[in-house]
Design an enzyme around this catalytic site. Structure first.
Site: not given
Ligand code: WQD
Length: 329
Positions: A117, A141, A145
Site C-alpha cells: 500500500s 496498518y 504492510k
Molecule cells: C481520500 C481523501 C480524506 C472522505 C486510505 C488509506 C490508504 C489506503 C486507501 C488501504 C483524504 C478525504 C474522505 C470524506 C474527505 N488504504 N475525505 N471526505 O486516506 O487517502 O487512504 O485508503 O488499503 O492506506 O490511508 O483514502 O478515501 O479515506 O480519503 O474529505 O468524506 O479524501 O481526508 O484526504 P486515504 P480515503
C-alpha cells in the site's frame, strides 16, 4: 499455472480473480469470508474458506491444488481500526503472512505477489512518490504492510521465491456493479452515502498546502489494478528470482474538491460540500510516480477518474436503489 488468491472474495481480490482467469490462468480462492463474499467468486473457481493463520489448511490447499504462484491480498485494511487494535493487525497482516510464506516455501511455490500500500510512505514530502521515497508509515496498518514487504523480500532472498510487492494508491471503481466495493470507508462511497441521504458531502480540511486547500490523491481503477497483478504474475513466471517493488498508481493528483465536483456531475447531483475538520494523520498530497511499473511490466492504467466514479455509482445504486431517487437538482 495455478494461482492461489488469498482474499479473492474481497473487493480487490475478486477483481484479481476475474483478471487472472480472463488471462487464462487457473485460480483458487482462499478467504476467511470475514469481509469477503462467496458470491463474488466465479463459478468454476474453487473457494477454500480458511484463515492465513491456519498453516495446515494452507499446506493442504497448496499441494492439493498444485499451486505454482500466490497472490496474497487477505488482510485487514482499515487505518483507523489499526490504531485501535494494533495487535490484531500485526497478527492478521504480519503473522498471517509469515505462516503463509512458511507454507509457500515448504510447498515449493515459485512466485509470490504481495498486496502492499501507499500507506508505507506515510506523509511523503515530495511531488511524486517513487519507490525510493523513504518509507515512514504513520499507522499500524502501514507498518504491517511495510513489515510484510520485508518478510516477502527476505524470503525471496533466502529461498529464490520470485516476489513482487505492489504498492496500491487510492483504489476505486468496479469492473461490474456486482464486484463493487460494499464498504463505506473511502472518499467516493462516503460522498455517495451523503448524497443518498440528501446531505452535503464532507471535505476533511480545506487549509492544506495544495492548490485548492484540499488533499490530493492518486486514484486508480480497480480493474487497472487487477491487470497490474496479472502483469506482475507473468513477469515473475517468465524470470524466476525476480524481486519487484512497484507503485500502482496513475501519476495524476486529484483533489478532494475536484472529486466531489465530478461525483456531483456524474451522479446528477448539485450539492456543494461542507468543510469539516481535518482528519488526523491525512497527508496533504500522495501521488505516485508510475514510471517504474511501466518500465518493468509495460503496464499503464487505462481508466480515468470519470470511469471510476461512473462504475462505482452503478455498483452503489445496485445496493442502494433509493440513491437513484436522491438527486438534488
Ligand atoms: C481520500 C481523501 C480524506 C472522505 C486510505 C488509506 C490508504 C489506503 C486507501 C488501504 C483524504 C478525504 C474522505 C470524506 C474527505 N488504504 N475525505 N471526505 O486516506 O487517502 O487512504 O485508503 O488499503 O492506506 O490511508 O483514502 O478515501 O479515506 O480519503 O474529505 O468524506 O479524501 O481526508 O484526504 P486515504 P480515503
Amino acid at each position: 499455472m495455478t494461482w492461489l488468491i488469498t482474499g479473492g472474495a474481497g473487493y480487490i481480490g475478486a477483481h484479481v480473480v476475474r483478471a487472472m482467469t480472463e488471462a487464462g490462468e487457473r485460480a483458487v480462492v482462499y478467504d476467511d469470508l470475514s469481509t469477503g463474499v462467496a458470491a463474488r467468486v466465479p463459478d468454476g473457481v474453487p473457494l477454500v474458506e480458511g484463515s492465513t493463520l491456519d498453516g495446515e489448511l494452507l499446506a493442504r490447499t497448496l499441494t492439493g491444488h498444485a499451486v505454482t504462484g500466490v497472490v496474497h491480498l487477505a488482510a485487514k485494511k482499515q487505518v483507523g481500526e489499526s490504531v485501535e487494535r494494533p495487535l490484531h493487525y500485526y497478527r492478521e497482516n504480519v503473522e498471517g503472512l509469515r505462516v503463509l510464506l512458511d507454507a509457500v516455501t515448504a510447498a515449493g511455490v515459485a512466485s509470490f505477489v504481495f498486496s502492499s500500500s501507499a500507506a508505507v510512505y506515510g506523509m511523503p514530502d515530495v511531488g511524486l512518490v517513487t519507490e525510493d521515497t523513504p518509507c515512514v508509515p504513520m499507522s499500524p496498518y502501514g507498518e504491517t504492510k511495510l513489515a510484510g514487504e520485508w518478510l516477502v523480500r527476505a524470503t525471496g532472498r533466502a529461498t529464490g521465491l520470485s516476489t513482487a510487492c505492489l504498492r496500491y494508491f487510492n483504489v476505486a471503481g468496479a469492473a461490474t456493479p456486482e464486484l463493487a466495493d460494499t464498504g463505506v470507508s473511502n472518499l467516493i462511497p462516503m460522498v455517495f452515502e451523503k448524497l443518498t441521504e440528501g446531505a452535503p458531502p464532507r471535505v476533511f480540511g480545506d487549509d492544506y498546502p495544495t492548490p485548492d486547500g484540499t488533499c490530493v490523491r492518486d486514484y486508480i481503477h480497480v480493474a487497472d489494478l487487477a491487470e497490474a497483478h496479472v502483469a506482475a504474475a507473468h513477469a515473475l513466471t517468465a524470470s524466476p528470482g525476480r524481486d519487484l517493488t512497484l507503485n500502482i498508481g496513475r501519476g495524476e493528483g486529484v483533489s478532494v474538491r475536484e472529486m466531489i465536483d465530478r461525483i456531483n456531475t456524474v451522479t446528477g447531483h448539485d450539492r456543494p460540500p461542507a468543510v469539516a475538520p481535518r482528519r488526523p494523520g491525512d497527508p496533504a498530497r500522495v501521488v505516485a510516480s508510475a514510471d517504474r511499473v511501466t518500465a518493468e511490466l509495460g503496464w499503464k492504467a487505462r481508466h480515468d477518474v470519470q470511469d471510476m466514479i461512473t462504475s462505482a455509482w452503478a455498483g452503489w445504486i445496485r445496493l442502494h436503489p433509493e440513491a437513484a431517487r436522491s438527486r438534488s437538482s
